[in-house]
Design a protein around this motif. Structure first.
Motif, mmCIF file in Angstrom:
data_model
loop_
_atom_site.group_PDB
_atom_site.id
_atom_site.type_symbol
_atom_site.label_atom_id
_atom_site.label_comp_id
_atom_site.label_asym_id
_atom_site.label_seq_id
_atom_site.Cartn_x
_atom_site.Cartn_y
_atom_site.Cartn_z
ATOM 1 N N ILE A 2 3.384 -2.747 18.905
ATOM 2 C CA ILE A 2 3.323 -2.840 17.445
ATOM 3 C C ILE A 2 3.340 -4.306 17.035
ATOM 4 C CG2 ILE A 2 4.476 -2.245 15.270
ATOM 5 C CD1 ILE A 2 5.685 0.198 16.725
ATOM 6 N N THR A 3 2.386 -4.697 16.190
ATOM 7 C CA THR A 3 2.321 -6.086 15.719
ATOM 8 C C THR A 3 2.621 -6.212 14.231
ATOM 9 O OG1 THR A 3 -0.059 -5.918 15.290
ATOM 10 C CG2 THR A 3 0.619 -6.670 17.493
ATOM 11 N N TYR A 4 2.512 -5.090 13.508
ATOM 12 C CA TYR A 4 2.719 -5.195 12.062
ATOM 13 C C TYR A 4 3.064 -3.819 11.480
ATOM 14 C CZ TYR A 4 1.802 -5.597 7.061
ATOM 15 O OH TYR A 4 1.931 -5.553 5.686
ATOM 16 N N VAL A 5 3.977 -3.774 10.514
ATOM 17 C CA VAL A 5 4.244 -2.582 9.705
ATOM 18 C C VAL A 5 4.434 -3.039 8.259
ATOM 19 C CG1 VAL A 5 5.287 -1.241 11.578
ATOM 20 C CG2 VAL A 5 6.740 -2.673 10.134
ATOM 21 N N ASN A 6 4.100 -2.164 7.308
ATOM 22 C CA ASN A 6 4.248 -2.551 5.898
ATOM 23 C C ASN A 6 5.539 -1.980 5.306
ATOM 24 O OD1 ASN A 6 3.600 0.138 5.584
ATOM 25 N ND2 ASN A 6 1.999 -0.191 4.056
ATOM 26 N N HIS A 7 5.708 -2.198 4.006
ATOM 27 C CA HIS A 7 6.950 -1.780 3.352
ATOM 28 C C HIS A 7 7.114 -0.258 3.360
ATOM 29 C CE1 HIS A 7 10.303 -1.770 0.569
ATOM 30 N NE2 HIS A 7 9.652 -0.899 -0.195
ATOM 31 N N MET A 8 6.011 0.497 3.148
ATOM 32 C CA MET A 8 6.095 1.956 3.120
ATOM 33 C C MET A 8 6.501 2.510 4.480
ATOM 34 S SD MET A 8 6.078 4.662 1.335
ATOM 35 C CE MET A 8 5.413 4.087 -0.222
ATOM 36 N N PHE A 9 6.179 1.810 5.557
ATOM 37 C CA PHE A 9 6.609 2.206 6.900
ATOM 38 C C PHE A 9 8.133 2.289 6.937
ATOM 39 C CE2 PHE A 9 8.092 1.364 11.163
ATOM 40 C CZ PHE A 9 7.234 2.078 11.984
ATOM 41 N N HIS A 10 8.788 1.266 6.388
ATOM 42 C CA HIS A 10 10.254 1.263 6.347
ATOM 43 C C HIS A 10 10.769 2.406 5.471
ATOM 44 C CE1 HIS A 10 14.391 0.164 5.610
ATOM 45 N NE2 HIS A 10 14.134 0.022 4.314
ATOM 46 N N TYR A 59 0.851 -1.200 0.000
ATOM 47 C CA TYR A 59 0.000 0.000 0.000
ATOM 48 C C TYR A 59 0.883 1.246 0.000
ATOM 49 C CZ TYR A 59 -4.104 2.843 1.062
ATOM 50 O OH TYR A 59 -5.122 3.748 1.004
ATOM 51 N N PRO A 60 0.512 2.293 -0.770
ATOM 52 C CA PRO A 60 1.384 3.467 -0.909
ATOM 53 C C PRO A 60 1.440 4.381 0.322
ATOM 54 C CG PRO A 60 -0.635 3.804 -2.156
ATOM 55 C CD PRO A 60 -0.654 2.375 -1.675
ATOM 56 N N ARG A 61 0.773 4.024 1.415
ATOM 57 C CA ARG A 61 0.894 4.752 2.679
ATOM 58 C C ARG A 61 1.490 3.818 3.718
ATOM 59 N NH1 ARG A 61 -3.886 8.130 2.750
ATOM 60 N NH2 ARG A 61 -3.875 9.256 0.770
ATOM 61 N N ALA A 62 2.202 4.402 4.666
ATOM 62 C CA ALA A 62 2.735 3.590 5.762
ATOM 63 C C ALA A 62 1.580 3.101 6.625
ATOM 64 C CB ALA A 62 3.702 4.408 6.590
ATOM 65 N N ILE A 63 1.614 1.830 6.998
ATOM 66 C CA ILE A 63 0.585 1.231 7.857
ATOM 67 C C ILE A 63 1.265 0.590 9.046
ATOM 68 C CG2 ILE A 63 -1.209 -0.534 8.038
ATOM 69 C CD1 ILE A 63 -1.872 -0.067 5.135
ATOM 70 N N MET A 64 0.720 0.857 10.217
ATOM 71 C CA MET A 64 1.203 0.250 11.454
ATOM 72 C C MET A 64 -0.001 -0.243 12.236
ATOM 73 S SD MET A 64 3.425 2.013 14.539
ATOM 74 C CE MET A 64 2.122 3.164 14.959
#
Length: 562
Positions: free
Chosen positions: A29-37, A16-21
């Protein structure tokens, strides 16, 4: 053949093009996506299991976070600007949305965010958020306030000071009126670029509405503000290119400095706005830094302006007319009167015409002022016509802005008819600075007045820049010498040169002269020696109500100084 839709939800979220946490209620924190990094610099294994405070910049107060969590505890979605810190240690503005959801029977919080300091991806932001101005792609008022509140919250770190600038384009409405909104939009985009070219790359520029812009400027030293504001005003003096045409615009700016001029965002923005209005009053195309003295002056003017609007609409009895006689300086006889409007307000008391007349002109209420003046004169003439007969002049002041207004003739026509019935001569006075900028249409209307037997006088003569050629073409019969030149007469230093020059000009052009503001016997005597025909001033008579004038006209020699 139809395209196969992805069914792997996790793969969709990961890209997804937005950071998700995603975090638990504890919170962890249990999950972050690629945009978070991409945005924060943290890998998944560096933050999973930790609290979201790992991202905290320390720039917000505990109250800020308490309000956030209280909203979430109430089942509400929280959305706003927050300053967080990347792994590199860089603080950055982040637009964050947090909402609660159920995941495998457990309540979790989902946070979605983007780096608001990142210039790229503006189109995507504009399409999904209501926080950017689509014309200039600058933050709008809502987002600017978020930035400002976040900047104020950084006070605990002892950062350098900052200022809020409020910038308004001068006479922008004329561009829209003359050239259309398309060109006006082009000017606004150029204005945005102009502001950005002057401030620093890390300063926040926003378009608040219409032709209003605001900036958050970081200051290393207070003196930087004067230099920056001066560069800003100068930048707007160069022409801007819109399409294939040059447009000339200017801007007025106001500035407020944190924490000297305000400790909260709304106060800083409001005070910067007030300073900008003081720049407008100073003549536009300049800047002002907020001061309490200026603010008090501006506040009083605003209060007077509102009171004037109410009084003109609902309280005609607050206005009355006074009359100042004009004398033949040789004989001492009254040869004319000037009618002047006075305003007695129940709260402000007697308000000077020097205060309320300019206010009425700026607010487009000068016609209402003329109406009150005419109404008062007509009532006085109806009650007791003047006993003095003959070619005595009755003069009223009008604004140059009214000359082409069709309402002017409707208002003053009956008054002039009544003055003629009494055997008097109607006159109008216009200040010299206004006369010099009259359009050809205005001059045509003045010539029509002249043909109808209306005398026309240039008031405050000597304060403008009239050329002899221009004067020769004006439909004018009278020059009124400004009081500042009369005040120099009668002294040992000799201040008669300008008065002598004006009298010479008048004689060459066949014009009458009235000296204003005669206050001493010495001034009166010198004017007689210089062969000035007419004069008015406190020495002979102050402005007075109609009944007092009646008594004076009945005994014209009573106040004679000749």
């Amino acid at each position: 053949m139809p395209i196969e839709q992805p069914h792997d939800f996790e793969a969709l979220v990961a890209q997804y093009p937005r950071a998700i946490m995603i975090a638990t209620k504890e919170p962890r924190i249990t999950y972050v996506n690629h945009m978070f990094h991409t945005i924060t610099g943290y890998q998944s294994d560096e933050v999973v299991g930790k609290t979201p405070s790992v991202l905290s910049s320390g720039l917000h107060t505990p109250e800020f976070y308490r309000e956030m969590w209280q909203s979430l505890a109430n089942g509400e979605r929280w959305e706003g600007l927050i300053w967080n810190r990347k792994k590199s240690g860089e603080d950055y503005p982040q637009w964050l949305s947090i909402y609660a959801m159920e995941d495998r029977g457990q309540q979790v919080y989902v946070g979605m965010f983007m780096d608001m300091g990142e210039r790229g991806g503006a189109d995507e932001r504009l399409a999904s958020l209501a926080y950017y101005d689509p014309l200039t792609e600058l933050p709008n008022r809502s987002l600017f306030k978020e930035f400002l509140n976040a900047r104020v919250s950084r006070r605990s770190r002892g950062d350098t000071s900052f200022a809020v600038l409020f910038v308004n384009l001068d006479f922008f409405k004329m561009i829209n009126s003359l050239h259309g909104h398309e060109r006006g939009d082009g000017v606004l985009k150029q204005a945005a670029s102009c502001i950005q070219s002057v401030v620093g790359k890390d300063d926040i520029v926003a378009r608040l509405s219409g032709d209003e812009f605001a900036v958050i400027v970081e200051l290393q030293e207070y003196d930087m503000l004067h230099e920056l504001c001066e560069r800003l005003i100068q930048a707007f003096r160069a022409p801007v290119i819109v399409g294939d045409r040059e447009c000339f615009i200017s801007a007025s700016a106001g500035a407020a400095v944190y924490p000297v001029h305000g400790e909260i965002g709304t106060e800083l923005l409001q005070n910067a706005d007030r300073a900008m209005h003081m720049a407008k009053l100073a003549g536009r195309s300049c800047y002002r830094i907020y001061s309490e003295a200026d603010d008090e002056k501006g506040r009083r003017e605003h209060e007077l302006s509102e009171a004037l609007t109410v009084s003109l609409k609902t309280a005609s009895d607050e206005f009355h007319v006074v009359y100042q006689p004009q004398y033949d300086l040789c004989s001492g006889q009254i040869v004319g009167v000037e009618a002047l409007l006075r305003w007695q307000h129940p709260e402000f008391g007697a308000v000077s015409p020097g205060d309320f007349i300019p206010l009425a002109e700026r607010r487009g209420q000068i016609h209402e002022i003329t109406y009150q003046l005419v109404r008062g004169i007509m009532a006085d003439l109806r009650e007791a016509p003047p006993p003095l007969q003959g070619q005595c002049g009755l003069a009223i002041n009008i604004s140059a802005r009214q000359i082409t207004d069709a309402r002017l003739g409707v208002a003053i026509g009956p008054l002039f008819d009544r003055i003629r019935e009494l055997g008097w001569r109607p006159e109008i006075e216009i200040t010299e600075t206004h006369v010099m900028n009259l359009s050809e249409q205005s001059l045509k209307i003045l010539r029509a007045f002249q043909e109808q037997g209306v005398g026309i006088a240039i008031d405050d003569f000597g304060t403008g820049y009239s050329s002899l050629a221009y004067l020769q073409n004006l439909p004018v019969q009278v020059l009124k010498i400004d009081r500042q030149f009369i005040s120099r007469l009668g002294g040992q230093g000799g201040g008669s040169q300008i008065v002598t020059a004006i009298l010479g000009i008048a004689e060459a052009l066949g014009l009458e002269v009235v000296a204003e503001g005669i206050e001493t016997q010495e001034q009166y005597q010198e004017l007689c020696e210089l062969r000035c025909q007419r004069g008015q001033g406190f020495l002979m008579a102050r402005p007075q109500r109609w009944q007092q004038l009646q008594d004076m006209i009945s005994d014209p020699y009573r106040n004679s100084t000749g």
